[in-house]
Design a protein around this motif. Sequence first.
Motif, short mmCIF file in Angstrom:
data_model
loop_
_atom_site.label_atom_id
_atom_site.label_comp_id
_atom_site.label_asym_id
_atom_site.label_seq_id
_atom_site.Cartn_x
_atom_site.Cartn_y
_atom_site.Cartn_z
N GLU A 167 0.82 -1.25 -0.03
CA GLU A 167 0.13 -0.27 -0.08
C GLU A 167 1.05 1.14 -0.01
O GLU A 167 1.67 1.50 0.78
CB GLU A 167 -1.09 0.01 1.18
N GLY A 168 0.65 2.37 -0.89
CA GLY A 168 1.32 3.31 -0.99
C GLY A 168 2.64 3.21 -1.94
O GLY A 168 2.92 4.45 -2.24
N LEU A 169 3.01 2.26 -2.24
CA LEU A 169 4.29 2.11 -3.22
C LEU A 169 4.06 1.55 -4.31
O LEU A 169 4.93 1.75 -5.47
CB LEU A 169 5.13 0.97 -2.14
N GLY A 170 2.86 1.03 -4.69
CA GLY A 170 2.52 0.31 -5.92
C GLY A 170 1.08 -0.08 -5.77
O GLY A 170 0.46 0.18 -4.90
N LYS A 171 0.85 -1.03 -6.76
CA LYS A 171 -0.40 -1.46 -6.75
C LYS A 171 -0.38 -3.04 -6.61
O LYS A 171 0.47 -3.91 -7.24
CB LYS A 171 -1.06 -1.39 -8.26
#
Length: 192
Positions: A167-171
């Motif tokens: 979460e928050g770094l990519g999908k």
Amino acid sequence: MVILDAMEKTGSVRVLQAELNDQPGVCLKVVGPLGDVQSAAAAARQMAESMHVASVVDVISAPHGDAPLAYQAQPDFNPLFSQATVQVPVTGNEKEKVVDQQAGFAVGLIETQGFTAVFEAIDTALKTASVEVLAREKLGGGYITVIIKGDVAAVSAAVEAGKKRVEGLGKLIAAHVIPSPSQGVISLLPKL
């Protein structure tokens, strides 16, 4: 891997090849008695739907003798992804002995869109539980899957922790645990 596992646990089918296609996806080719292939195809369709993954499932009954020339691909290597685009199951006594000695393990998969996310997810997974990284597979479109191995509890904890780190770094595309993977899944794993 998840869909192949469901297919093999549903019907008496054997994987011929797994071939990457131009989209982030794989064409699984299996053989077996018609009823088993139909049951496995239904399981594949159901698993894909439950994972919210688009799929095309088809069964060719009694293929023509020359048909394998079209559907069995020659080994191929994609230098852009630095990996094989056609995976052929590893067979033979050596692989079988290793699998017999390691009964009861699980395989975990974490797939993301983006390198940073998958690297952080795997680092977190490794710090959470005693698991081993088997491979990192690039699927195109920025999709990357990392495969881990260990006992069911460790892999479950590691995948769950890795999933949260994305979460928050990519999908996050998918995260799944396969307890006691089928022979076809084992035959396609890069190492054991």
